[in-house]
Design a protein around this motif. Structure first.
Motif, short mmCIF file in Angstrom:
data_model
loop_
_atom_site.label_atom_id
_atom_site.label_comp_id
_atom_site.label_asym_id
_atom_site.label_seq_id
_atom_site.Cartn_x
_atom_site.Cartn_y
_atom_site.Cartn_z
N LEU A 38 9.02 19.01 -14.95
CA LEU A 38 8.40 18.22 -13.65
C LEU A 38 8.80 15.96 -13.91
N SER A 39 8.37 15.27 -14.89
CA SER A 39 7.92 14.19 -14.71
C SER A 39 9.57 14.01 -14.69
N MET A 40 10.62 14.60 -15.57
CA MET A 40 11.54 13.96 -15.41
C MET A 40 12.66 13.89 -13.92
N PHE A 41 12.33 14.38 -13.27
CA PHE A 41 12.26 14.04 -12.35
C PHE A 41 11.92 13.04 -11.11
N VAL A 42 10.96 12.60 -11.37
CA VAL A 42 9.65 11.66 -10.36
C VAL A 42 10.67 10.14 -9.91
N LEU A 43 11.53 9.98 -11.32
CA LEU A 43 12.93 8.52 -11.27
C LEU A 43 11.27 7.25 -10.55
N ARG A 44 12.15 7.13 -9.73
CA ARG A 44 11.77 5.76 -8.60
C ARG A 44 10.45 6.09 -8.15
N SER A 45 10.00 7.19 -7.27
CA SER A 45 8.84 7.76 -6.67
C SER A 45 7.65 7.28 -7.03
N LYS A 46 6.67 7.51 -6.49
CA LYS A 46 5.22 6.92 -6.52
C LYS A 46 4.62 8.11 -6.66
N VAL A 47 4.72 8.86 -7.97
CA VAL A 47 3.68 9.64 -8.74
C VAL A 47 3.61 9.69 -10.38
N LYS A 48 2.54 10.76 -10.73
CA LYS A 48 2.12 10.59 -11.91
C LYS A 48 1.85 12.15 -12.20
N VAL A 49 2.73 12.83 -13.17
CA VAL A 49 2.30 13.93 -13.21
C VAL A 49 1.90 14.05 -15.26
N VAL A 50 0.42 14.59 -14.89
CA VAL A 50 0.28 14.55 -16.34
C VAL A 50 -0.80 16.38 -16.85
N ASP A 51 -0.78 16.79 -18.21
CA ASP A 51 -0.61 17.87 -18.44
C ASP A 51 -1.55 17.61 -18.62
N ALA A 52 -3.44 18.12 -17.97
CA ALA A 52 -4.66 17.97 -18.02
C ALA A 52 -4.73 19.28 -19.22
N SER A 53 -4.63 19.73 -19.26
CA SER A 53 -5.05 21.28 -19.86
C SER A 53 -5.79 21.04 -20.86
N SER A 54 -5.96 19.92 -22.23
CA SER A 54 -7.21 19.49 -22.97
C SER A 54 -7.51 19.18 -23.48
N GLU A 55 -7.70 18.08 -21.84
CA GLU A 55 -8.92 17.27 -21.11
C GLU A 55 -9.48 18.17 -20.42
N TRP A 56 -9.46 19.76 -19.39
CA TRP A 56 -9.86 20.19 -18.63
C TRP A 56 -10.77 21.75 -19.00
N ASP A 57 -11.70 21.70 -19.20
CA ASP A 57 -11.34 23.68 -19.41
C ASP A 57 -11.61 24.62 -18.34
N ILE A 58 -10.23 25.99 -17.73
CA ILE A 58 -11.00 26.99 -17.20
C ILE A 58 -11.31 27.46 -16.89
N PHE A 59 -11.96 28.20 -15.63
CA PHE A 59 -13.61 29.37 -15.46
C PHE A 59 -12.68 30.13 -14.09
N GLY A 60 -12.56 31.60 -15.07
CA GLY A 60 -12.97 32.62 -14.04
C GLY A 60 -14.05 33.05 -13.35
N TYR A 61 -14.21 33.48 -11.60
CA TYR A 61 -15.37 33.97 -11.33
C TYR A 61 -14.64 35.42 -10.53
N CYS A 62 -15.58 36.45 -10.63
CA CYS A 62 -15.68 37.61 -10.06
C CYS A 62 -17.02 37.76 -9.53
N ALA A 63 -16.86 38.55 -8.44
CA ALA A 63 -18.16 38.84 -7.77
C ALA A 63 -17.79 39.53 -6.28
N ASN A 64 -18.70 40.87 -6.10
CA ASN A 64 -18.33 40.93 -4.93
C ASN A 64 -18.09 39.57 -3.56
#
Length: 325
Positions: A104-130
Motif C-alpha cells: 500500500l505504501s508504494m502507491f501513496v506517492l504525493r498523497s497525504k497518507v501514512k501507512v503503518v503496520d501496527a501489528s507488533s505494537e497492538w494486540d487483537i482480542f476476539g469476543y463472542c457471546a449471545n
C-alpha cells in the motif's frame, strides 16, 4: 481492560490477527482507489462505542492487477480524536500485514497518507457471546473495536467483536484459547486471506461478493476490470463451501489453509483448496472447513483432503444465499 457486561462474553487473544493503520488527509480517497469495497461515507467511531453495521464496518479485499486477492480485512474508521485526520484500521491476518502495508505504501506517492503496520505494537482480542450480552461490550479510551456479523450455529446466535489495544496495556488474565472464536469464523463462511492463500482467488471464487466484500459501483481499484468481468460474464466456476470431516480420520494429514483438495473421479489435478479450518468446540471429533472448490466436483463423487487417499469431506450448507453469477 473494559466495562464488563453482566454475563461476560468468551474472550481470547488472537495472535493470528494483525492491524494496519492508514492515516491522513487523503486517506479516504487513497483507500477508495485501492480496495474492493467503498471507503467513502464510513462513519467515524470513538470509544466507548464499537463500530458496527455496514455504515461503520466493511469487509474489503486488496487485489493484484490480475484480480487475485492479496489480502482481506475488516475496515473501520477510528481517528485518534474528534479533531484528528481520518485514521482507517484494517484488521487483517498478521502473517500478511507487513507485506500488505508495504505494498500500500508504494502507491501513496504525493498523497497525504501514512501507512503503518501496527501489528507488533497492538494486540487483537476476539469476543463472542449471545447478542444481548455482547451489546454491553464497550471499548475503553485508547482501544478500537468493531462488531462482526453474527453467526448462527447449534440453534444459537453468536455475536462477535474485535477489539485492539496497545500491547503495553495488555491484560495478562485474558484467555489464550481462541478455539470458539476460530470455529465461529470458519462457519460464518466469510473468508480471510492468509499467506498460504494469497493470489489464489478472484473474490467471487470465495463468495466475496455475496458477503458484501465488493462494491461494483465504486470505481477503479487494482484488478477491478477482472473482478467486474468475472461478475457479469458468468466466468466463475468455483465457490467457497463449508465442509467437515472426523478428526480421527486425519492421521498426519494437514488441515492448514492452502492444502489442496482432490475429487475421486479426477486424481491428477486439484479440485480446490482449504481456505480456513477449525476444530469444533461442541464435537471434539469434528473439524470444520471453509474450502474453495470446483462446482462440477460437487455434483457427484467425493472430495478428499490432501489426495484422493485422504479423508472425505462432507459438504455443509452455507449460511447465506449466493449472488448468482
Amino acid at each position: 481492560m473494559m466495562n464488563k457486561p453482566k454475563n461476560p462474553p468468551n474472550q481470547a487473544t488472537l495472535p493470528q490477527w494483525g492491524l494496519i493503520f492508514i492515516e491522513g488527509e487523503d486517506a479516504a480517497s487513497f483507500l477508495q482507489g485501492q480496495l474492493s469495497n467503498s471507503v467513502l461515507g464510513l462513519n467515524r467511531s470513538f470509544p466507548p462505542q464499537l463500530a458496527q453495521a455496514y455504515g461503520s464496518v466493511r469487509l474489503t479485499g486488496y487485489c493484484s492487477p490480475k484480480g487475485r486477492l492479496l489480502a482481506s480485512a475488516w475496515l473501520g474508521l477510528f481517528p485518534s480524536d474528534e479533531h484528528s485526520a481520518d485514521r482507517f484500521a484494517l484488521f487483517i491476518s498478521r502473517d500478511i500485514a507487513a507485506t500488505t502495508a508495504k505494498r500500500l505504501s508504494m502507491f501513496v506517492l504525493r498523497s497525504k497518507v501514512k501507512v503503518v503496520d501496527a501489528s507488533s505494537e497492538w494486540d487483537i482480542f476476539g469476543y463472542c457471546a449471545n447478542p444481548e450480552d455482547l451489546q454491553h461490550l464497550t471499548a475503553e479510551l485508547g482501544q478500537i473495536g468493531m462488531r462482526l456479523p453474527d453467526v448462527f450455529t447449534q440453534d444459537q446466535i453468536y455475536a462477535r467483536a474485535l477489539i485492539a489495544q496497545k500491547n503495553k496495556d495488555l491484560d495478562k488474565s485474558l484467555n489464550n484459547d481462541s478455539t470458539q472464536w476460530d470455529h465461529l469464523e470458519v462457519i460464518s463462511a466469510i473468508p480471510r486471506i492468509v499467506q498460504a492463500t494469497q493470489e489464489q482467488f478472484v473474490p467471487q471464487m470465495i463468495n466475496f461478493e455475496s458477503v458484501a466484500g465488493v462494491d461494483f459501483k465504486k470505481g477503479c481499484y487494482p484488478g477491478q476490470e477482472i473482478v467486474a468481468r468475472s461478475q457479469y460474464r458468468g466466468a466463475i466456476k468455483r465457490r467457497l463451501q463449508l465442509a467437515h470431516t472426523a478428526k480421527n480420520s486425519l492421521g498426519e494429514q494437514s488441515i492448514a489453509p492452502g492444502v489442496e483438495l482432490f475429487h475421486s473421479g479426477d486424481p491428477d489435478q486439484p479440485a480446490g483448496m482449504v481456505v480456513l479450518s477449525s476444530s469444533s468446540p461442541q464435537d471434539l471429533n469434528r473439524i470444520d472447513f471453509q474450502i474453495e472448490c470446483k462446482l462440477e466436483a460437487l455434483e457427484s463423487g467425493e472430495i478428499h483432503l490432501g489426495s484422493t487417499a485422504g479423508p472425505v469431506l462432507k459438504i455443509d450448507a452455507l449460511p447465506y444465499p449466493l449472488i448468482e453469477i
